[in-house]
Design a protein around this motif. Structure first.
Motif, PDB file in Angstrom:
ATOM      1  N   UNK A  68      11.302 -11.985  19.891  1.00  0.00           N
ATOM      2  CA  UNK A  68      11.061 -11.669  21.461  1.00  0.00           C
ATOM      3  C   UNK A  68       9.909 -12.464  21.742  1.00  0.00           C
ATOM      4  N   UNK A  69       8.904 -13.099  20.905  1.00  0.00           N
ATOM      5  CA  UNK A  69       7.963 -13.840  21.271  1.00  0.00           C
ATOM      6  C   UNK A  69       8.402 -15.189  21.396  1.00  0.00           C
ATOM      7  N   UNK A 105       7.953 -10.479  11.081  1.00  0.00           N
ATOM      8  CA  UNK A 105       7.682  -9.258  11.861  1.00  0.00           C
ATOM      9  C   UNK A 105       7.154  -8.340  11.023  1.00  0.00           C
ATOM     10  N   UNK A 106       7.368  -8.326   9.760  1.00  0.00           N
ATOM     11  CA  UNK A 106       6.747  -7.253   8.768  1.00  0.00           C
ATOM     12  C   UNK A 106       5.258  -7.968   8.429  1.00  0.00           C
ATOM     13  N   UNK A 107       5.107  -9.223   8.410  1.00  0.00           N
ATOM     14  CA  UNK A 107       3.875  -9.887   8.177  1.00  0.00           C
ATOM     15  C   UNK A 107       2.977  -9.763   8.955  1.00  0.00           C
ATOM     16  N   UNK A 108       3.485  -9.921  10.234  1.00  0.00           N
ATOM     17  CA  UNK A 108       2.481  -9.938  11.330  1.00  0.00           C
ATOM     18  C   UNK A 108       2.557  -8.682  12.420  1.00  0.00           C
ATOM     19  N   UNK A 143       8.565  -0.797  10.039  1.00  0.00           N
ATOM     20  CA  UNK A 143       9.486  -1.416   9.210  1.00  0.00           C
ATOM     21  C   UNK A 143       9.929  -0.595   8.093  1.00  0.00           C
ATOM     22  N   UNK A 144       8.961  -0.009   7.402  1.00  0.00           N
ATOM     23  CA  UNK A 144       9.178   0.517   6.072  1.00  0.00           C
ATOM     24  C   UNK A 144       9.834   1.914   6.080  1.00  0.00           C
ATOM     25  N   UNK A 145      10.275   2.430   4.999  1.00  0.00           N
ATOM     26  CA  UNK A 145      11.045   3.824   5.210  1.00  0.00           C
ATOM     27  C   UNK A 145       9.603   4.797   5.159  1.00  0.00           C
ATOM     28  N   UNK A 146       9.544   5.426   6.203  1.00  0.00           N
ATOM     29  CA  UNK A 146       8.545   6.335   6.164  1.00  0.00           C
ATOM     30  C   UNK A 146       8.798   7.942   5.202  1.00  0.00           C
ATOM     31  N   UNK A 147       8.412   7.942   4.256  1.00  0.00           N
ATOM     32  CA  UNK A 147       8.821   9.293   3.414  1.00  0.00           C
ATOM     33  C   UNK A 147       7.362   9.802   2.884  1.00  0.00           C
ATOM     34  N   UNK A 148       7.237  10.814   2.027  1.00  0.00           N
ATOM     35  CA  UNK A 148       6.371  11.320   1.406  1.00  0.00           C
ATOM     36  C   UNK A 148       5.395  10.435   0.515  1.00  0.00           C
ATOM     37  N   UNK A 149       6.242   9.518  -0.279  1.00  0.00           N
ATOM     38  CA  UNK A 149       5.535   8.699  -1.140  1.00  0.00           C
ATOM     39  C   UNK A 149       4.677   7.523  -0.160  1.00  0.00           C
TER      40      UNK A 149
END
Length: 478
Positions: A278-279, A269-272, A332-338
């Motif tokens: 679901x697919x 999921x992260x790679x594509x 999928x990643x943690x959205x923060x300031x960095x």
């Protein structure tokens, strides 16, 4: 002593002792009597015997020292003359006379000559080479390597007197005293040694003569290769062909399933950017092809499976693959300031040249294309169009677009890492939200600063719009 023995050359007097203590006591008496050319022979090292005999330290260390200094001077003189005076050549930007660069050669030559000094100095101090020693004429001396100790006084000593030396050695308690005379063995070097030495010298000249002959003559025959596997190495460049492999490609592809170090993060999921589960439920064959393409590291097949843009006719007939694909909806990643800062950096490097720093699709490349009036130019998308917001254009779809490209835009999977592509997605979402934010959401302390920036941006956008309109009018006049 026999008459025959008396006619021989006398080399000295030797006494035999049975214990170490008796030998050391005799050595001290000989030393105190003033004899200096003496020597002792023992079956094992005896501590303190050199002091008992009064032996002075050898000069061999000084020979090594001066030989080493000579090597250092020769090396430095040679390097300074060659590199700094006779043939000045810049090597890696170093000065012509660079002592740090000269140290390795100077060190090597210092060690070489110091070793020669130690080796040949030892030979000279010991009177080598000698094919025989007169002390071996006495059969009892063979026990010097077994259980007996011998003290020897050389006849070259200034105080040597045969009768006096014999009397002194008798007083030391020795039971056996013998005069050392010249060896009867032949002194001439055996003739076979001369023959072997001459043959070796003649053989050593042959390679030199061959080299000299090759330098002054021409030959119609191909050269002789001593190491043919090195002269004709089977190494190939990346784009060359080879008969070693069935596909004739010298550059070998990665082993299927190979993942670059640091590039394996999360799931497919992260790679594509696709919800593979679901697919699988919607279209199992396509999901299997996608997984197989990733396992074989076939980027072309991955792009084909992920981004299949429908034609206009297909769009009218049925929904395209891009619309029916179950994209990952949220980053999928943690959205923060960095992550946002990383995304802003990557967006500025790879995206802003076409999309502009504000994401409105008017970057420097687009401005240049508009000025030159390229007919085939497809303007970049405006990131602030409603169709590109997350409710209509999921994060996974935006990730896929960055990875595999769309229309004239190429895929950036080879240049931007997976993490950085998701960071760009996060930054684009933040950029979209910033365009619709009201001034009331800005802290009061920064409202004036933001207001001035907004007015400045509006003026700049108006200027760019006017220039674009003028460029379009000019193209129409042509």
């Amino acid at each position: 002593m026999s008459d025959t023995k008396s006619e021989k050359i006398v080399h000295g007097m030797m006494a035999e002792f049975t214990t170490v203590d008796s030998l050391l006591s005799a050595c001290r008496r000989i030393r105190d009597a003033g004899y200096t050319k003496t020597d002792a022979f023992t079956p094992f090292p005896v501590h303190g015997i050199d002091k008992a005999l009064g032996i002075k330290p050898t000069v061999l260390p000084w020979i090594c020292f001066f030989a080493g200094i000579t090597g250092t001077c020769i090396a430095l003189t040679m390097e300074i003359w060659m590199n700094g005076i006779d043939y000045r050549y810049i090597i890696s930007g170093k000065p012509f006379i660079s002592l740090p660069a000269f140290i390795p050669v100077a060190f090597e030559l210092t060690i070489l000559l110091a070793s020669f000094g130690a080796f040949f100095g030892m030979w000279a101090l010991n009177g080598l080479p000698r094919f025989s020693n007169p002390v071996f004429t006495d059969p009892r001396f063979d026990r010097a390597t077994d259980d007996r100790f011998f003290l020897y006084i050389d006849a070259k000593d200034d105080r040597y007197d045969a009768a006096g030396v014999r009397s002194l050695l008798t007083d030391t308690g020795s039971d056996y005293i013998n005069e050392v005379v010249e060896d009867d063995s032949p002194k001439a070097v055996p003739r076979p040694i001369y023959m072997i030495w001459g043959a070796a010298v003649a053989a050593s000249i042959i390679p030199l003569l061959c080299v000299l002959l090759m330098r002054v003559t021409n030959s119609s025959q191909p050269r002789f290769h001593i190491f043919p596997d090195m002269d004709f190495s089977p190494a190939k460049d990346a784009q060359q062909t080879t008969s070693l492999f069935g596909d004739n490609r010298a550059m070998r592809p990665d082993v299927p399933g190979t993942v670059a170090r640091g590039q394996l993060i999360g799931s497919l999921d992260v790679m594509t950017g696709i919800d593979v589960d679901s697919l699988q439920a919607m279209n199992a064959p396509r999901a299997e092809r996608l997984v197989a393409a990733f396992m074989q590291d076939d980027q072309a097949a991955v792009a084909e499976e992920v981004t299949e843009v429908a034609t206009e006719e297909e769009e009218q007939a049925e929904a395209s693959v891009m619309q029916t694909t179950p994209w990952v909806k949220d980053n999928p990643l943690t959205v923060d300031q960095a992550l946002l800062s990383r995304g802003q950096l990557q967006f500025g490097v790879y995206c802003s040249v076409c999309h502009g720093m504000d994401g409105r699709g008017n970057g420097l490349v687009n401005q240049r294309a508009q000025e030159r009036g390229f007919d085939t130019w497809v303007p970049p998308s405006n990131m602030h169009e409603d169709t590109l917001y997350s409710d209509k254009y999921p994060d996974g779809k935006l990730f896929s677009t960055i990875s595999n490209g769309i229309r004239k835009m190429p895929g950036y999977a080879g240049q931007i890492t997976v993490q950085d592509r998701w960071a760009i997605v996060a930054y684009v979402r933040a950029l979209q939200l910033s365009q619709n934010a009201s001034l009331d959401s800005v802290p009061a302390s920064r409202k004036d600063e933001v207001s001035q920036a907004v007015e400045s941006a509006k003026k700049e956008l108006q200027r760019q719009a006017e220039e674009a309109a003028q460029a379009a009018a000019a193209r129409e006049e042509k």
